[in-house]
Design a protein around this motif. Structure first.
Motif: not given
Length: 196
Positions: A77-105
């Motif tokens: 978990l980092t902040s802020p992001h540089l380009v995309r919001f998903a950069e803040r959340i890396r799950i087991a080596g991969r950026l969170i997907t937009d679908e996962a972000l929507d569902a979690l939100t």
């Protein structure tokens, strides 16, 4: 045409509209939401918690790359992001997907039920829930502001706390003396736990 830079903008707009920057220098709102969710923060792999003024983002990136080079699976978990919001959340080596972000939100906003919570606080909880639901070997969490009352400072037994160089920043909330700023950032240090 799909534009990956803009794909998560709708989530950012939604989170910022529903959760403005109501900075509350306590961890109370995060603790409340985490408790309602069954304390996902207690189901994380070992946590490295990083605070400081200068170099905390770089330190977090270096730690992630070193751990991954050693074959470990890492949440970040980092902040802020540089380009995309998903950069803040890396799950087991991969950026969170937009679908996962929507569902979690959706899930978090339903559970939060309109209670006051800031953009950074709900982003922190969102990341911790995602991390708790995916196995990994290590979790690296970067502090947003200060340390002592930062939304990320909910770990009683981090594997290690890291404090990068401290300088004058956020004087209106942390300062004005450098010693006071350092004291706030040192708030991530926990009893009987290593600190670097």
């Amino acid at each position: 045409m799909y534009d990956p830079i803009r794909a998560s903008d709708a989530v950012i707009q939604r989170l910022r509209a529903n959760h403005p920057s109501l900075i509350d220098l306590t961890t109370g709102r995060v603790e409340r939401l985490l408790a309602t969710l069954g304390r996902p923060d207690m189901r994380l792999p070992p946590v490295i918690h990083v605070a400081g003024t200068n170099g905390k983002g770089s330190t977090t990136a270096f730690l992630r790359v070193m751990a991954e080079a050693a074959g470990l699976s890492v949440h970040v978990l980092t902040s802020p992001h540089l380009v995309r919001f998903a950069e803040r959340i890396r799950i087991a080596g991969r950026l969170i997907t937009d679908e996962a972000l929507d569902a979690l939100t959706d899930r978090l906003e339903a559970v939060n039920a309109g209670e006051p919570i800031s953009f950074f606080e709900i982003t922190t909880v969102l990341a911790l829930v995602a991390f708790a639901e995916t196995p990994a070997d290590l979790c690296i969490i970067e502090v947003g502001l200060g340390g002592r009352f930062d939304a990320t400072n909910i770990f009683d037994t981090p594997a290690v706390s890291v404090i990068t160089p401290v300088d004058y920043d956020h004087l209106e909330m942390l300062g004005p003396e450098l010693s006071k700023i350092a004291w706030e950032k040192a708030g991530i240090i926990k009893a009987d736990r290593p600190v670097v």
